[in-house]
Design a protein around this motif. Structure first.
Motif, PDB file in Angstrom:
ATOM      1  N   SER A  12       0.828  -1.207   0.000  1.00 17.12           N
ATOM      2  CA  SER A  12       0.000   0.000   0.000  1.00 17.12           C
ATOM      3  C   SER A  12       0.866   1.262   0.000  1.00 17.12           C
ATOM      4  CB  SER A  12      -0.970  -0.012   1.177  1.00 17.12           C
ATOM      5  OG  SER A  12      -0.277  -0.063   2.392  1.00 17.12           O
ATOM      6  N   VAL A  15       1.713   1.894  -3.591  1.00 16.08           N
ATOM      7  CA  VAL A  15       0.564   2.434  -4.320  1.00 16.08           C
ATOM      8  C   VAL A  15       0.402   3.926  -4.025  1.00 16.08           C
ATOM      9  CG1 VAL A  15      -1.948   2.355  -4.522  1.00 16.08           C
ATOM     10  CG2 VAL A  15      -0.648   0.224  -4.440  1.00 16.08           C
ATOM     11  N   SER A 177     -15.558   1.231   0.989  1.00 17.18           N
ATOM     12  CA  SER A 177     -14.375   1.767   0.294  1.00 17.18           C
ATOM     13  C   SER A 177     -14.368   3.284   0.311  1.00 17.18           C
ATOM     14  CB  SER A 177     -14.351   1.306  -1.159  1.00 17.18           C
ATOM     15  OG  SER A 177     -14.414  -0.075  -1.225  1.00 17.18           O
ATOM     16  N   ALA A 251      -5.246   6.265  -0.982  1.00 17.85           N
ATOM     17  CA  ALA A 251      -4.855   5.053  -1.717  1.00 17.85           C
ATOM     18  C   ALA A 251      -4.124   4.062  -0.814  1.00 17.85           C
ATOM     19  CB  ALA A 251      -3.966   5.429  -2.897  1.00 17.85           C
ATOM     20  N   SER A 255      -5.771   0.333  -0.233  1.00 17.07           N
ATOM     21  CA  SER A 255      -5.103  -0.907  -0.644  1.00 17.07           C
ATOM     22  C   SER A 255      -4.722  -1.749   0.568  1.00 17.07           C
ATOM     23  CB  SER A 255      -3.899  -0.629  -1.548  1.00 17.07           C
ATOM     24  OG  SER A 255      -3.182   0.479  -1.105  1.00 17.07           O
ATOM     25  N   TYR A 256      -4.386  -1.094   1.669  1.00 17.47           N
ATOM     26  CA  TYR A 256      -4.053  -1.835   2.892  1.00 17.47           C
ATOM     27  C   TYR A 256      -5.259  -2.649   3.376  1.00 17.47           C
ATOM     28  CZ  TYR A 256      -2.764  -2.473   7.833  1.00 17.47           C
ATOM     29  OH  TYR A 256      -2.499  -3.000   9.081  1.00 17.47           O
ATOM     30  N   TYR A 258      -7.923  -3.461   1.704  1.00 18.77           N
ATOM     31  CA  TYR A 258      -8.326  -4.413   0.679  1.00 18.77           C
ATOM     32  C   TYR A 258      -7.465  -5.677   0.752  1.00 18.77           C
ATOM     33  CZ  TYR A 258      -8.932  -6.440  -3.952  1.00 18.77           C
ATOM     34  OH  TYR A 258      -9.171  -7.315  -4.976  1.00 18.77           O
ATOM     35  N   LEU A 259      -6.164  -5.498   0.857  1.00 19.42           N
ATOM     36  CA  LEU A 259      -5.264  -6.662   0.894  1.00 19.42           C
ATOM     37  C   LEU A 259      -5.518  -7.515   2.133  1.00 19.42           C
ATOM     38  CD1 LEU A 259      -1.978  -4.908  -0.287  1.00 19.42           C
ATOM     39  CD2 LEU A 259      -3.227  -6.697  -1.514  1.00 19.42           C
TER      40      LEU A 259
END
Ligand SMILES: C[N+](C)(C)CCCC[C@H](N)C(=O)O
Length: 264
Positions: A12, A15, A177, A251, A255-256, A258-259
């Motif tokens: 992340s 990203v 999100s 972002a 992404s953190y 989400y992963l």
């Protein structure tokens, strides 16, 4: 020790960096074009931040990342864990940040006939020259100011993020999100606004020593900057820092989260 957080922090961070890069470049007018060096360093540093943060919370509250939605930790614990992550990430960041600042402030054009050759040819050459001229501790110049910049402000970063997520998420559920993006973006802004005064001092300390020593130490640097430029000196770059902070940290958190959900 759970490692997912380190890996998610790593990715992340990268990203977020890609999104922030244009802002960084504007900040220094065309320098720092290559991106592999910042990607590698930011990813490493972000992995330390998120990994240490999450594992400190685990130690304090005995809950894993997954369990924390159902049993939310107190803001005090979040703050302590954020400060711990911030402290350790500042030490990992110090040499990379020093090299970045030294390269960014090197304004001689790179390849012009008749111009003097720049002092540092690139990140590796810069690191090697500092090591040779100033020894290993030279790579940590300004690290005290960096620690002061990052420790409390990263505590605040996670408190802001969690606070906004909780505000807009029904109890026990995962934040959407959109919520993660907004909370991450504002966490970045809040943290950068408070970090700016120390950011200014940090960069000046890192540049000191290139052509002799100008400051007797951090306090001297603060006092003489204030005397010469007034109170405004502590807010230099605040608008740009905040504009960069929103997309980068939106972002990063998206992404953190989400992963970590993907790997559950
Ligand atoms: C603590 N301080 C605000 C200085 C940095 C916050 C770091 C968060 C992120 N890596 C970013 O570059 O925005």
């Amino acid at each position: 020790m759970p490692v997912e957080e380190f890996v998610a922090g790593w990715i992340s961070g990268a990203v977020g960096l890609v999104l922030g890069h244009p802002f960084d470049t504007v900040k220094v007018l065309g320098f720092f074009k290559g991106m592999s060096f910042p990607i590698a360093s930011v990813a490493l540093v972000n992995s330390v931040l998120f990994g240490v943060y999450s594992n400190t919370l685990l130690a304090l509250t005995a809950t894993s990342h997954q369990e924390r939605r159902a049993q939310p930790p107190s803001y005090t614990n979040i703050f302590i864990a954020g400060c711990t992550g911030g402290l350790l990430q500042a030490y990992c960041l110090a040499p990379f940040d020093l090299i970045k600042v030294r390269l960014q402030n090197q304004t001689e054009p790179r390849m012009q006939i008749g111009s003097s050759t720049p002092r540092y040819r690139g990140p590796v050459h810069c690191a090697a020259s500092i090591l040779k001229e100033e020894g290993p501790q030279g790579l940590f110049r300004g690290s005290w100011a960096l620690v002061l910049r990052d420790t409390p402000t990263l505590g605040m970063y996670f408190v802001t993020y969690e606070g906004l997520c909780r505000q807009y998420t029904p109890e026990g559920q995962n934040p959407s999100s959109a919520t993660v993006l907004v909370a991450g973006g504002f966490a970045g802004i809040a943290s950068w606004i408070t970090a700016t005064p120390f950011d200014v001092i940090k960069s000046r300390m890192q540049m000191d020593g290139l052509k002799g020593r100008k400051y007797g130490g951090m306090l001297d640097c603060m006092a003489s900057s204030f005397r010469q430029e007034g109170i405004g000196v502590f807010f230099k770059g605040m608008t740009l820092n905040s504009a960069r902070a929103f997309p980068v940290n939106a972002a990063t958190f998206l992404s953190y989260e989400y992963l970590l959900r993907l790997w559950r």
